[in-house]
Design an enzyme around this catalytic site. Structure first.
Site, mmCIF file in Angstrom:
data_model
loop_
_atom_site.group_PDB
_atom_site.id
_atom_site.type_symbol
_atom_site.label_atom_id
_atom_site.label_comp_id
_atom_site.label_asym_id
_atom_site.label_seq_id
_atom_site.Cartn_x
_atom_site.Cartn_y
_atom_site.Cartn_z
ATOM 1 N N HIS A 113 -2.956 -31.288 8.004
ATOM 2 C CA HIS A 113 -2.244 -30.410 8.938
ATOM 3 C C HIS A 113 -1.114 -31.276 9.513
ATOM 4 C CE1 HIS A 113 -5.244 -27.299 8.673
ATOM 5 N NE2 HIS A 113 -6.196 -28.180 8.924
ATOM 6 N N GLU A 149 -6.391 -28.657 3.389
ATOM 7 C CA GLU A 149 -6.006 -27.667 4.408
ATOM 8 C C GLU A 149 -4.515 -27.788 4.727
ATOM 9 O OE1 GLU A 149 -8.622 -27.757 7.840
ATOM 10 O OE2 GLU A 149 -10.385 -28.171 6.608
ATOM 11 N N ASP A 200 -0.819 -27.610 5.699
ATOM 12 C CA ASP A 200 0.227 -26.789 6.322
ATOM 13 C C ASP A 200 1.225 -27.737 6.978
ATOM 14 O OD1 ASP A 200 -1.271 -27.384 8.705
ATOM 15 O OD2 ASP A 200 -2.211 -25.417 8.672
ATOM 16 N N GLU A 224 -15.101 -33.763 9.695
ATOM 17 C CA GLU A 224 -14.614 -34.354 10.952
ATOM 18 C C GLU A 224 -15.686 -35.152 11.708
ATOM 19 O OE1 GLU A 224 -12.754 -31.072 13.025
ATOM 20 O OE2 GLU A 224 -11.454 -30.632 11.319
ATOM 21 N N ASN A 276 -14.771 -34.336 4.364
ATOM 22 C CA ASN A 276 -13.483 -33.740 4.746
ATOM 23 C C ASN A 276 -13.091 -34.154 6.163
ATOM 24 O OD1 ASN A 276 -11.446 -31.752 3.843
ATOM 25 N ND2 ASN A 276 -12.135 -30.525 5.592
HETATM 26 O O1 9MR Z 1 -8.436 -21.913 10.769
HETATM 27 C C1 9MR Z 1 -9.708 -21.925 11.356
HETATM 28 C C2 9MR Z 1 -9.738 -21.021 12.576
HETATM 29 O O2 9MR Z 1 -9.566 -19.669 12.185
HETATM 30 C C3 9MR Z 1 -11.052 -21.185 13.322
HETATM 31 O O3 9MR Z 1 -10.988 -20.457 14.535
HETATM 32 C C4 9MR Z 1 -11.320 -22.652 13.600
HETATM 33 C C5 9MR Z 1 -12.674 -22.853 14.237
HETATM 34 O O4 9MR Z 1 -13.691 -22.625 13.311
HETATM 35 O O5 9MR Z 1 -11.292 -23.391 12.390
HETATM 36 C C6 9MR Z 1 -10.053 -23.336 11.748
HETATM 37 O O6 9MR Z 1 -10.105 -24.123 10.580
HETATM 38 C C7 9MR Z 1 -10.293 -25.513 10.781
HETATM 39 C C8 9MR Z 1 -11.122 -26.024 9.648
HETATM 40 O O7 9MR Z 1 -12.324 -25.307 9.553
HETATM 41 C C9 9MR Z 1 -11.397 -27.507 9.790
HETATM 42 N N1 9MR Z 1 -10.170 -28.257 9.940
HETATM 43 C C10 9MR Z 1 -9.252 -27.769 10.980
HETATM 44 C C11 9MR Z 1 -8.974 -26.288 10.773
HETATM 45 C C12 9MR Z 1 -7.973 -25.788 11.808
HETATM 46 O O8 9MR Z 1 -8.548 -25.869 13.083
#
Ligand code: 9MR
Length: 356
Positions: free
Chosen positions: A240, A268, A270, A163, A204
């Site tokens: 997402h 990722e 969903d 990101e 990513n």
């Molecule tokens: O699903 C993840 C959540 O449990 C955490 O609190 C959050 C912060 O670290 O990250 C979420 O996963 C993210 C991923 O690492 C990067 N892309 C977006 C995902 C959803 O926020």
């Protein structure tokens, strides 16, 4: 015939004693799928993954069994992030991530590393770090190389940077950009490659399916890496998405990624259904069908890119109750191919259909 039995779903309120279970919790007639001893990844033409949470892996036998049975690639949802691995300046904690390495090795699963560098999920010591640019550079390099070296030969691939861009294609402000300048991203890839030349390195991000500006920025970054011989092997698209996303949006993202020539990871996935953030939303058959249709379309579109570029598709966790979406949007949702009881939803069958 076995294949048919493994994947068939039909609408009925009757539940066969042996082969069928109902799923969902509403009183509507629910689609029902067999629970014959099939496995998602065995039915798919490319790797199928899920991200997983360590406490569920340790404490929820049903969850662990679904991960073992259905997927052949796993990603740590949080356990390999900076704050999890490196909570204090001179402290690395490996136990949770090593637990996953052990699970992957014992069960023959590919392990994808997420993520070496991100603007989020940093420990306070990094956010408060007061060194000069050389100290920042050393800290960045030390983290990346210590982590990649620790998992060398155990983790196949890394999301090196996550990101980096805003949706409008500009570079997202972060402590990294602020202290090291925008080209620190290239050095992240070089440091990772030095530590494990065999690891596949991914950039990513999310939003490829709705932002052409972000796609353009990512494309330029990849081209500049290629021109400068910065090691990069793959593009991770989080995906997402909502269940109203169009075919055109799905194709725009996947076709763009394929055109880079790199490996493509839908990293990722969903598919959320609560666009209006309705509290107490019930997951209806119509939503289940529309969601399944979107899963099918993503898989079908992905299945059409060259095989050599198909790194795989990873869903972001396993069952609806495990998803990050409800807490993020402040309203319930049902975004994954398994329900809260780890029973297969219509999306599960649709994934298999998309892969045919
Ligand atoms: O699903 C993840 C959540 O449990 C955490 O609190 C959050 C912060 O670290 O990250 C979420 O996963 C993210 C991923 O690492 C990067 N892309 C977006 C995902 C959803 O926020």
């Amino acid at each position: 015939m076995i294949y048919f039995l493994m994947t068939v779903c039909f609408f009925s309120t009757a539940v066969s004693a042996m082969a069928f279970v109902s799923f969902g919790t509403s009183s509507f007639p629910r689609p029902q799928c067999t629970v014959a001893d099939s496995s998602l990844y065995q039915l798919m033409p490319f790797p199928m993954g899920a991200s997983v949470g360590i406490s569920r892996m340790k404490n929820n036998a049903r969850y662990t069994e679904v991960v073992r049975k259905e997927f052949n690639s796993i990603t740590a949802e949080n356990a390999m992030k900076f704050r999890a691995l490196h909570p204090a300046e001179n402290t690395y904690q490996w136990a949770d991530a090593d637990f996953l390495v052990d699970f992957a090795q014992k069960n023959g699963k590919r392990l994808h590393g997420h993520t070496l560098n991100w603007y989020q999920y940093l420990p306070a010591w990094v956010n408060n770090f007061s060194g000069d640019s050389i100290a920042w550079e050393n800290m960045l390099k030390d983290h990346i190389q210590t982590v990649v070296t620790h998992f060398k030969g155990k983790v196949t691939s890394w999301d090196v940077v996550n990101e980096y861009f805003n949706d409008d294609g500009t570079i997202r402000p972060s402590v990294w950009v602020k202290n090291l300048g925008p080209d620190y991203i290239a050095r992240c890839f070089q440091y990772a490659h030095e530590a494990d030349p065999a690891a596949l390195l991914f950039y990513n991000d999310y939003g490829h399916e709705y932002s052409s500006a972000k796609r353009t920025a990512i494309g330029k970054l990849i081209n500049s890496f290629k021109e400068r011989k910065i090691p990069i092997h793959g593009i991770g698209m989080q995906f997402h998405m909502t269940y109203t996303l169009t075919d055109a949006n799905i194709s725009a993202a996947i076709d763009f990624a394929a055109a880079t020539g790199l490996k493509v990871h839908i990293s990722e996935l969903d598919v959320r259904v609560n666009n209006n953030k309705v509290q107490g939303l019930t997951f209806t058959d119509a939503m289940a069908a529309q969601q399944a249709d979107r899963y099918r379309q993503v898989v079908k579109t992905y299945n059409a890119i060259p095989k050599s570029q198909q790194f795989g598709i990873t869903t972001w966790n396993v069952g609806d109750a495990d998803s990050w979406v409800p807490s993020w949007q402040g309203a319930p949702d049902y975004p994954l191919p398994f329900d809260a009881n780890y029973l297969r939803k219509p999306a599960y069958k649709a994934i298999i259909e998309g892969g045919k």
